[in-house]
Design an enzyme around this catalytic site. Structure first.
Site, PDB file in Angstrom:
ATOM      1  N   ASP A 259       0.829  -1.201   0.000  1.00 40.81           N
ATOM      2  CA  ASP A 259       0.000   0.000   0.000  1.00 40.81           C
ATOM      3  C   ASP A 259       0.872   1.265   0.000  1.00 40.81           C
ATOM      4  O   ASP A 259       1.969   1.266   0.563  1.00 40.81           O
ATOM      5  CB  ASP A 259      -0.882  -0.036   1.260  1.00 40.81           C
ATOM      6  CG  ASP A 259      -2.133   0.789   1.085  1.00 40.81           C
ATOM      7  OD1 ASP A 259      -2.401   1.261  -0.042  1.00 40.81           O
ATOM      8  OD2 ASP A 259      -2.848   0.976   2.077  1.00 40.81           O
TER       9      ASP A 259
ATOM     10  N   ASN B 176     -10.548  -3.241  -6.588  1.00 41.43           N
ATOM     11  CA  ASN B 176      -9.728  -2.257  -7.324  1.00 41.43           C
ATOM     12  C   ASN B 176     -10.293  -1.888  -8.701  1.00 41.43           C
ATOM     13  O   ASN B 176      -9.871  -0.901  -9.303  1.00 41.43           O
ATOM     14  CB  ASN B 176      -8.282  -2.737  -7.479  1.00 41.43           C
ATOM     15  CG  ASN B 176      -7.472  -2.626  -6.203  1.00 41.43           C
ATOM     16  OD1 ASN B 176      -6.495  -3.341  -6.023  1.00 41.43           O
ATOM     17  ND2 ASN B 176      -7.862  -1.739  -5.289  1.00 41.43           N
TER      18      ASN B 176
HETATM   19  C1  FPP Z   1      -1.662  -0.045  -3.685  1.00 39.38           C
HETATM   20  O1  FPP Z   1      -1.229   1.304  -3.625  1.00 39.38           O
HETATM   21  C2  FPP Z   1      -1.018  -0.745  -4.829  1.00 39.38           C
HETATM   22  C3  FPP Z   1      -1.681  -1.356  -5.861  1.00 39.38           C
HETATM   23  C4  FPP Z   1      -3.145  -1.418  -5.956  1.00 39.38           C
HETATM   24  C5  FPP Z   1      -0.952  -1.991  -6.989  1.00 39.38           C
HETATM   25  C6  FPP Z   1       0.262  -2.761  -6.609  1.00 39.38           C
HETATM   26  C7  FPP Z   1       0.843  -3.396  -7.797  1.00 39.38           C
HETATM   27  C8  FPP Z   1       2.160  -3.469  -8.066  1.00 39.38           C
HETATM   28  C9  FPP Z   1       3.201  -2.927  -7.177  1.00 39.38           C
HETATM   29  C10 FPP Z   1       2.607  -4.151  -9.343  1.00 39.38           C
HETATM   30  C11 FPP Z   1       2.887  -5.616  -9.116  1.00 39.38           C
HETATM   31  C12 FPP Z   1       3.236  -6.260 -10.423  1.00 39.38           C
HETATM   32  C13 FPP Z   1       3.367  -7.591 -10.656  1.00 39.38           C
HETATM   33  C14 FPP Z   1       3.478  -8.132 -12.021  1.00 39.38           C
HETATM   34  C15 FPP Z   1       3.385  -8.568  -9.586  1.00 39.38           C
HETATM   35  P1  FPP Z   1      -2.324   2.445  -3.705  1.00 39.38           P
HETATM   36  O2  FPP Z   1      -2.501   2.826  -5.131  1.00 39.38           O
HETATM   37  O3  FPP Z   1      -3.577   2.001  -3.028  1.00 39.38           O
HETATM   38  O4  FPP Z   1      -1.640   3.603  -2.923  1.00 39.38           O
HETATM   39  P2  FPP Z   1      -2.389   4.745  -2.082  1.00 39.38           P
HETATM   40  O5  FPP Z   1      -3.042   4.054  -0.921  1.00 39.38           O
HETATM   41  O6  FPP Z   1      -1.278   5.654  -1.671  1.00 39.38           O
HETATM   42  O7  FPP Z   1      -3.387   5.404  -3.002  1.00 39.38           O
END
Ligand code: FPP
Length: 249
Positions: free
Chosen positions: A29, A77
Site C-alpha cells: 500500500d 480495485n
Molecule cells: C496499492 O497502492 C497498490 C496497488 C493497488 C498496486 C500494486 C501493484 C504493483 C506494485 C505491481 C505488481 C506487479 C506484478 C506483475 C506482480 P495504492 O494505489 O492504493 O496507494 P495509495 O493508498 O497511496 O493510493
C-alpha cells in the site's frame, strides 16, 4: 559477485535462520501517495512499486524465506479510474514478459491466484505462460493475488463443495477444514506466517481471510515504494520477537 553484493545477500546476523517465516504475505500500500508526495502521477508509484517487489522477492530468496505472496489487485480495485486500472493490467503483463527469463534463472516459481478469468485475455495468456514455464522451479514460491478477494474465494470454495454434495460425491459429514482448504486458491502455498502491510493502514482489506487466522501482522508507516531490505530486516526482527501460541498458552 562483489563483496558488497555478497554481504547484502546474507541473512543479517541478528536474525535466527531457524525462526524465519516460511511464507510472507504483503499488502503493497502507498504507491499513489508516494507519487503524490513527489508531484507525480499515481501510476509512477505503481511503477516504482514493481521495483520494490522485485527487490523484496530477491531478498526473501537470499535470506531463505520459501514463499512470498503479494496483493497486486483486489476485486474492489476495479472501482479505480479506468486509466489506472488499464495501466495496472498493462503493467502486470509487461512485467511478466520482461522478468520471465530472470525468474527462470533465479529458480522462482510464479503462481497467480484470484478470479483470473475476468482479466484481459492477453494478460491471462502471459500468466499461464509464466506459471507453466516456472512450475518446476524450487528456490521460492512467488504468488501474485490478482483480481483477488478473500470473501469471493471463500464463496467459490463453498460453491464447489456444494456442487460435489449435490452430485453425491461428497458427504456433508466429511466436510472439515482440510477438505475446505483443498478448494482455496492457496492449496499449494499454504498459510502465511507473517503479513507485512505498508503505509500504516490497520486493515486486512479482504486479503487471504481464511489463511490469515494465525498470521502475525506487521504494519509500517513506510510507503511501499520506499520499503527496502532494511525495512524487511526490521519486520523480521519484530516477527522473531513475537511469541506464536496459535491459541495455546
Ligand atoms: C496499492 O497502492 C497498490 C496497488 C493497488 C498496486 C500494486 C501493484 C504493483 C506494485 C505491481 C505488481 C506487479 C506484478 C506483475 C506482480 P495504492 O494505489 O492504493 O496507494 P495509495 O493508498 O497511496 O493510493
Amino acid at each position: 559477485m562483489t563483496a558488497e553484493s555478497t554481504a547484502l545477500s546474507e541473512l543479517p546476523a541478528d536474525l535466527n535462520p531457524d525462526r524465519l517465516p516460511q511464507h510472507i504475505a504483503v499488502i503493497m500500500d502507498g504507491n499513489g501517495r508516494w507519487a503524490k508526495h513527489r508531484g507525480l502521477p499515481r501510476i509512477m508509484g505503481h511503477r516504482r512499486g514493481v521495483d520494490t517487489l522485485k527487490e523484496m522477492l530477491r531478498c526473501c530468496k537470499d535470506w531463505g524465506v520459501k514463499a512470498l505472496t503479494a496483493y497486486a489487485f483486489s476485486t474492489e480495485n476495479w472501482g479505480r479510474p479506468l486509466e489506472e486500472v488499464e495501466f495496472l493490467m498493462n503493467l502486470f503483463e509487461r512485467v511478466l514478459r520482461r522478468e520471465l527469463r530472470e525468474m527462470l534463472q533465479e529458480d522462482v516459481q510464479i503462481h497467480f491466484v484470484g478470479n483470473l478469468g475476468a482479466l484481459p485475455q492477453s494478460l491471462q495468456e502471459e500468466i499461464q505462460r509464466s506459471m507453466e514455464e516456472t512450475k518446476n522451479n524450487q528456490a521460492i514460491q512467488f504468488t501474485v493475488a490478482t483480481n483477488y478477494g478473500g470473501r469471493q474465494e471463500i464463496v467459490q470454495a463453498c460453491r464447489a463443495i456444494a456442487t460435489q454434495v449435490q452430485a453425491g460425491t461428497l458427504n456433508p459429514d466429511e466436510i472439515d477444514e482440510t477438505v475446505f482448504e483443498k478448494h482455496l486458491y492457496t492449496v499449494k502455498t499454504g498459510n502465511p506466517d507473517l503479513l507485512i502491510r505498508t503505509s500504516g493502514e490497520m486493515r486486512l482489506s479482504n486479503f487471504l481471510l481464511w489463511q490469515m487466522a494465525y498470521t502475525e501482522i506487521y504494519v509500517t508507516d513506510t510507503l511501499w515504494p520506499d520499503f527496502d531490505r532494511a525495512e524487511l530486516h526490521r519486520a523480521l526482527c519484530a516477527y522473531q520477537a513475537r511469541d506464536r501460541r496459535f491459541g495455546c498458552v
